[in-house]
Design a protein around this motif. Structure first.
Motif, PDB file in Angstrom:
ATOM      1  N   GLY A 255      57.842  62.618 -19.796  1.00 57.30           N
ATOM      2  CA  GLY A 255      56.820  63.532 -20.444  1.00 57.30           C
ATOM      3  C   GLY A 255      55.711  64.261 -19.889  1.00 57.30           C
ATOM      4  N   ASP A 256      56.256  64.135 -18.381  1.00 59.49           N
ATOM      5  CA  ASP A 256      54.673  64.729 -17.612  1.00 59.49           C
ATOM      6  C   ASP A 256      55.276  66.460 -16.833  1.00 59.49           C
ATOM      7  OD1 ASP A 256      52.728  63.527 -17.971  1.00 59.49           O
ATOM      8  OD2 ASP A 256      53.688  61.870 -16.895  1.00 59.49           O
ATOM      9  N   VAL A 257      56.709  66.340 -16.557  1.00 56.13           N
ATOM     10  CA  VAL A 257      57.507  67.224 -16.451  1.00 56.13           C
ATOM     11  C   VAL A 257      58.254  68.173 -17.501  1.00 56.13           C
ATOM     12  CG1 VAL A 257      60.415  67.898 -16.073  1.00 56.13           C
ATOM     13  CG2 VAL A 257      59.166  65.167 -14.716  1.00 56.13           C
ATOM     14  N   ASP A 258      57.639  67.551 -19.299  1.00 56.62           N
ATOM     15  CA  ASP A 258      58.059  68.285 -19.899  1.00 56.62           C
ATOM     16  C   ASP A 258      56.522  69.185 -20.281  1.00 56.62           C
ATOM     17  OD1 ASP A 258      59.904  69.410 -22.505  1.00 56.62           O
ATOM     18  OD2 ASP A 258      57.499  68.112 -23.391  1.00 56.62           O
ATOM     19  N   ALA A 259      55.719  68.580 -20.303  1.00 54.33           N
ATOM     20  CA  ALA A 259      54.293  68.942 -20.499  1.00 54.33           C
ATOM     21  C   ALA A 259      53.805  70.039 -19.166  1.00 54.33           C
ATOM     22  CB  ALA A 259      53.249  68.306 -20.762  1.00 54.33           C
ATOM     23  N   LEU A 260      54.348  69.552 -18.111  1.00 55.04           N
ATOM     24  CA  LEU A 260      53.896  70.641 -17.018  1.00 55.04           C
ATOM     25  C   LEU A 260      54.263  72.189 -17.320  1.00 55.04           C
ATOM     26  CD1 LEU A 260      52.521  71.418 -14.745  1.00 55.04           C
ATOM     27  CD2 LEU A 260      54.261  70.534 -12.956  1.00 55.04           C
ATOM     28  N   ALA A 261      55.977  72.152 -17.776  1.00 58.97           N
ATOM     29  CA  ALA A 261      57.388  72.839 -17.975  1.00 58.97           C
ATOM     30  C   ALA A 261      56.572  73.391 -19.138  1.00 58.97           C
ATOM     31  CB  ALA A 261      58.135  73.087 -18.401  1.00 58.97           C
ATOM     32  N   ARG A 262      56.444  73.199 -20.398  1.00 58.03           N
ATOM     33  CA  ARG A 262      55.252  73.915 -21.362  1.00 58.03           C
ATOM     34  C   ARG A 262      54.461  75.002 -20.937  1.00 58.03           C
ATOM     35  NH1 ARG A 262      54.581  71.320 -25.298  1.00 58.03           N
ATOM     36  NH2 ARG A 262      54.512  69.202 -24.952  1.00 58.03           N
ATOM     37  N   ILE A 263      53.347  73.921 -20.047  1.00 58.86           N
ATOM     38  CA  ILE A 263      52.060  74.405 -19.410  1.00 58.86           C
ATOM     39  C   ILE A 263      52.130  75.666 -18.902  1.00 58.86           C
ATOM     40  CG2 ILE A 263      50.368  74.049 -17.650  1.00 58.86           C
ATOM     41  CD1 ILE A 263      50.057  71.701 -18.924  1.00 58.86           C
ATOM     42  N   LEU A 264      53.435  75.822 -18.016  1.00 54.88           N
ATOM     43  CA  LEU A 264      54.206  76.622 -17.260  1.00 54.88           C
ATOM     44  C   LEU A 264      54.035  78.114 -17.650  1.00 54.88           C
ATOM     45  CD1 LEU A 264      54.446  74.751 -13.645  1.00 54.88           C
ATOM     46  CD2 LEU A 264      52.268  76.472 -14.307  1.00 54.88           C
TER      47      LEU A 264
END
Length: 520
Positions: A255-264
């Motif tokens: 979930g952190d990978v997904d969130a960071l991808a969306r943030i970036l």
């Protein structure tokens, strides 16, 4: 050199390099505790150890200088302000153009009017690809020249470290036109500075955004029919967490990978038709929804600032401190870093808010670094072998691109490791049959004066003759008593040879290929 000499040289170097793989592993480290940074009186062996690890090996006379100066004063000089180096600048002349900013580079290749609209993006890409064939080799030679000749050796070691930590693959698409700029204006200026600033600089550089596909990552959306369109790409976010900051055991979840991808999303690259090359934030590609990263809430609509906040969060995270400290202790102390070194370096990172210079000073002055059980035990990487032997013998690039090919054949070409991990650090990755054969070949060619791309005057640096040749050459390259087996091989190899040039070539090749010199 006559045929007998060449035959003896090749056979003897093969035997010595093969023995390298049989050298016993590093002894079990005894527990140590960190002590306050104090000046210590260095022996010649300790001075060489410092230069082998925190530099690319000593030049003639440099061990004596470091012993006289002391470790603290040497580190102060290495971490202090940069002084002019006219000799290095002169040596860089044949290669420097490779490090131009992308706009200048492309203008030199395509002409100053390349943006006047006459050429389509596809034509521009093709022209650049055709004209950039030697670009990566020129970048490699720029870096090799600096590694060999610069007085700022700790900076050079750290530029190499960060080049692998933040690896980009130069042959992917247009990465090659950004690769020199990535090293010159992103890694090098921050190599000894704060990690957070370095991390942000890499996250905003086209070389990284193109290599790990973030430039084309877009927020998932739906079309009028409710079907998903656009494409979220997680490549960069995943490597950012796993390799660049927290580490594989850093406690993050999918979930952190997904969130960071969306943030970036939106961290992208300006196209030629948009006014040249460089970082561009694309609001239209950004995911404006709310996110949760590592337990931190990110409200929607933050745009580029979201990414900068996420990068700051990652740089200051305790797992990042430990990950960076562990990698630095592995680089400078032992492949299996002593826990006490990691603890001290982690604490130094956190107390200094990621000041790399302070972490390096902590490692260099820590007891674990000076243990005899770690000295002369780390296998040199191919790049370390090439650079250290060049420095020891006064060799230097000759203005051609030959040395880049040598390094490529040895398995460590600059900017040409395709996987995000970069070139490996540990012995297990380098001590295979192919690697040892390439080291044998390198030592033989160097000793014979036939190594492509190098100027070397062995008679100038090694004028000793007769019985003085072996001890003088050993002192120059090893600085320590040579194993009886190596001495016996050296004596047998030159027995009966009267030609001083052939004797010198064989002794140098055997010593560079010896197990003692393969390690640092």
């Amino acid at each position: 050199m006559h045929k007998l000499g060449r035959s003896l040289l090749v056979g003897s170097v093969f035997a010595l390099v093969g023995a390298c793989a049989r050298t016993p592993p590093v002894a079990m480290l005894r527990p140590v505790v960190a002590k306050p940074a104090v000046e210590r009186q260095l022996s010649a062996g300790e001075g060489r150890h410092l230069l082998n690890r925190f530099a690319f090996g000593p030049k003639p006379g440099e061990v004596e200088q470091v012993v006289k100066l002391g470790a603290v004063a040497w580190l102060d000089a290495q971490l202090g302000p940069r002084a002019p180096d006219p000799a290095l600048e002169q040596a860089l002349t044949p290669y420097r153009s490779a490090m131009e900013a992308p706009e200048a580079l492309v203008a030199r290749w395509l002409g100053g009017d390349w943006q006047d609209g006459a050429m389509r993006d596809g034509e521009i890409r093709k022209e650049i690809k055709d004209r950039a064939k030697d670009q990566l080799a020129r970048i490699a030679l720029t870096e090799l020249t600096r590694h060999i000749q610069s007085e700022r050796q700790l900076e050079e070691v750290m530029v190499d470290f960060w080049t692998n930590h933040f690896n980009v693959f130069g042959r992917k698409g247009l990465v090659r036109i950004f690769a020199g700029d990535f090293i010159e204006r992103t890694l090098r200026p921050h190599a000894l500075g704060r990690f957070e600033e370095l991390l942000v600089a890499t996250a905003r550089h086209p070389a990284m955004l193109l290599y790990l596909d973030n430039a084309r990552s877009r927020a998932p959306r739906e079309n009028a029919s409710g079907e998903p369109r656009g494409g979220l790409n997680e490549n960069y976010a995943r490597e950012l967490l796993e390799l660049h900051t927290l580490g594989v055991d850093g406690g993050y979840k999918q979930g952190d990978v997904d969130a960071l991808a969306r943030i970036l999303t939106g961290f992208s690259v300006r196209r030629p038709k948009e006014g040249g090359f460089g970082f561009m934030f694309r609001p239209g590609a950004h995911d404006g929804s709310e996110k949760e990263l590592l337990g931190q809430h990110f409200a929607g609509g933050g745009g580029e600032e979201e990414g900068l906040r996420a990068l700051s969060l990652l740089a200051r995270h305790p797992a990042t401190a430990r990950h960076i400290a562990t990698k630095l202790c592995a680089r400078f102390v032992a492949d299996e870093p002593p826990p006490a070194c990691v603890e001290a370096a982690t604490r130094s990172y956190r107390e200094s808010n990621g000041e790399i210079a302070r972490v390096l000073r902590t490692i260099a002055l820590h007891d674990s670094f000076w243990q005899t059980s770690v000295q002369n035990k780390k296998l040199k990487t191919p790049l370390e072998l090439v650079v250290s032997s060049a420095r020891a013998l006064g060799a230097r690039p000759d203005g051609s691109l030959g040395l880049a090919k040598v390094l490529e054949r040895m398995g460590e070409p600059v900017l040409l490791e395709s996987v995000p991990t970069g070139h490996p650090e540990s012995e297990s990755e380098w001590a295979d049959t192919s690697g040892l054969l390439s080291r044998m070949s390198y030592a033989s060619l160097l000793g014979a004066g036939r190594l492509p791309g190098v100027e070397l005057d062995l008679e100038k640096v090694l004028s000793a003759k007769g019985d003085e040749l072996v001890p003088r050459a050993s002192a120059l390259l090893l600085g320590a008593p040579v194993r009886e087996r190596t001495v016996a091989t050296l004596k047998n190899a030159v027995a009966g040879l009267d030609d001083p040039e052939a004797r010198r070539a064989i002794v140098v090749a055997l010593l560079v290929g010896s197990p003692e010199y393969q390690r640092q």
